[in-house]
Design an enzyme around this catalytic site. Structure first.
Site, mmCIF file in Angstrom:
data_model
loop_
_atom_site.group_PDB
_atom_site.id
_atom_site.type_symbol
_atom_site.label_atom_id
_atom_site.label_comp_id
_atom_site.label_asym_id
_atom_site.label_seq_id
_atom_site.Cartn_x
_atom_site.Cartn_y
_atom_site.Cartn_z
ATOM 1 N NE ARG A 1 62.422 16.149 64.393
ATOM 2 C CZ ARG A 1 63.567 16.059 65.695
ATOM 3 N NH1 ARG A 1 63.582 16.890 66.377
ATOM 4 N NH2 ARG A 1 64.645 14.746 65.297
ATOM 5 C CB CYS B 1 63.493 10.826 71.225
ATOM 6 S SG CYS B 1 65.340 11.812 71.955
ATOM 7 C CD GLN C 1 66.917 15.004 76.968
ATOM 8 O OE1 GLN C 1 65.562 16.870 76.785
ATOM 9 N NE2 GLN C 1 67.356 14.603 74.889
ATOM 10 C CB SER D 1 70.091 6.025 73.413
ATOM 11 O OG SER D 1 69.580 6.373 73.559
ATOM 12 N N GLY D 2 70.124 8.870 72.535
ATOM 13 C CA GLY D 2 70.257 10.550 71.805
ATOM 14 C C GLY D 2 70.982 10.863 70.582
ATOM 15 C CG HIS E 1 65.699 10.084 76.314
ATOM 16 N ND1 HIS E 1 66.581 10.374 76.193
ATOM 17 C CD2 HIS E 1 65.119 11.395 75.136
ATOM 18 C CE1 HIS E 1 67.289 10.780 75.393
ATOM 19 N NE2 HIS E 1 66.497 11.493 74.978
#
Ligand code: A2P
Length: 345
Positions: A99, A128, A155, A158-159, A241
């Site tokens: 990134r 995310c 959050q 699922s993260g 989130h």
């Protein structure tokens, strides 16, 4: 024109959503290959009404593939993405591996779609929480530049992936049965609890997730000028989130104007009924494409400040949907062919 696509990490939480989105959004597919670790070889996953087999990723996996959607963790991406690019594919990578690489575009299609054109094989999908915040803040930043952002995140499990979601459910069942909850993926029980995001902490006391929000937002917005401070917290929510965002502008920004801008903004759904005290909630954001934004109000502590609150589906807009939107951009702009041509030269 249709494309040969591979999903790396097809058996994960984001992988399942990628499959669903490629089908429901009718992405022009010539072929779809499902890749994961050796553990999953031979497993079958649904794609529309058919079942597709999962293969263990290998050196030959990317032959004759135009596009790889990767969501299998940073180390897996670091290892396989360059091989996929060398084989002629474009990789949209959901991990943090590339990134902040200056040669890799970091793209939120509602914010910087033009950045895809400069790719050299890899395009990074942002973190995310960063994606959700960028979608909500960018439309305001376009009207009056944001000077400073202070954000707190809430959050979901699922993260941390599909297994983390199952772990939280098992913990809830254990606690309700009067048993001690087990922890394997999370460092502490998440059910009926919350804790600061458990990524590595730097010398200033900020964890990696918090620094991702700082650095990635600046890269996506194309400015180093915005000051950002984040506090990231894991909460016992399954999928979506939420974020409490405080914005400081150079001049006053009325809450009414901000509301009207966000009402029209791409990727945003305004959810605010002050009378009913009804605002974005993660349960309602789950499964939705839009980021739900509300509670837009003047900051009583600062004349140029705004407060707002959002919830967004972490697996969808926070990961898989953003990646598929990037894939759609590449297809529309005919930027998938360029990579193959560059490799075959
Ligand atoms: P597998 O199910 O075979 O372990 P999540 O983020 O939901 O935990 O999903 C992670 C995804 O990444 C899964 O599809 C997982 O496959 C895949 N994965 C993890 N490690 C590797 C690896 N070393 N090689 C290929 N795929 C991997």
């Amino acid at each position: 024109q249709s494309y040969r696509v591979a999903i790396l990490g097809a058996t994960g939480a984001v992988g399942a959503e990628l499959l669903e989105l490629l089908h429901s959004r009718s992405f022009p597919l010539a072929d779809l290959k499902l890749l994961a670790s050796e553990r999953s070889a031979g497993a079958k996953l649904p794609f529309g009404s058919s079942m597709l087999s999962v293969e263990a990723v290998s050196d030959r996996s990317f032959d004759n593939v135009d596009l790889v959607l990767a969501s299998a963790g940073g180390s897996t991406s670091k290892f396989w993405a360059p091989k996929a690019v060398a084989a002629g594919a474009v990789v949209i990578d959901n991990s943090s591996a590339f990134r902040m690489d200056a040669t890799v575009p970091l793209v939120v299609p509602e914010v910087n779609p033009e950045a895809v054109a400069s790719h050299r094989g890899i395009i990074a999908n942002p973190n995310c929480t960063t994606i959700l915040m960028a979608v909500a803040v960018w439309p305001l930043h376009q009207v009056r530049p944001v000077k400073r952002i202070v954000v707190a995140t809430y959050q979901s499990a699922s993260g941390a992936g599909a297994r983390a979601m199952e772990e939280m459910k098992a913990q809830a069942r254990a606690i309700l049965a009067g048993e001690t909850p087990k922890t394997e993926i999370f460092p502490y029980p998440l059910a009926f609890n919350l804790f600061p995001h458990n990524t590595a902490i730097n010398e200033l006391g900020y964890c990696e997730e918090e620094m991702k929000m700082v650095n990635e937002t600046r890269k996506i917005f194309g400015t180093e000028e915005i000051k950002i401070s984040a506090t990231c917290i894991r909460v016992p929510v399954l999928r979506a989130h939420s974020e409490a965002i405080n914005l400081e502008f150079a001049e006053p920004f009325s809450a009414i104007e901000a509301r009207d801008i966000l009402k029209q903004a791409k990727g945003v759904k305004l959810v605010q009924d002050w009378q009913a005290n009804y605002f974005p909630m993660p349960a309602e954001a789950s499964g939705k494409d839009e980021v739900l934004v509300g509670r837009i109000r003047q900051d009583i502590s600062h004349p140029c400040g705004l407060e707002m609150w959002l919830s967004g589906d972490q697996i969808r807009k926070g990961a898989a949907l953003n990646a598929v939107q990037i894939a759609e951009l590449l297809a529309t702009k005919k930027l998938l062919q360029t990579q193959r041509a560059a490799v075959s030269k």
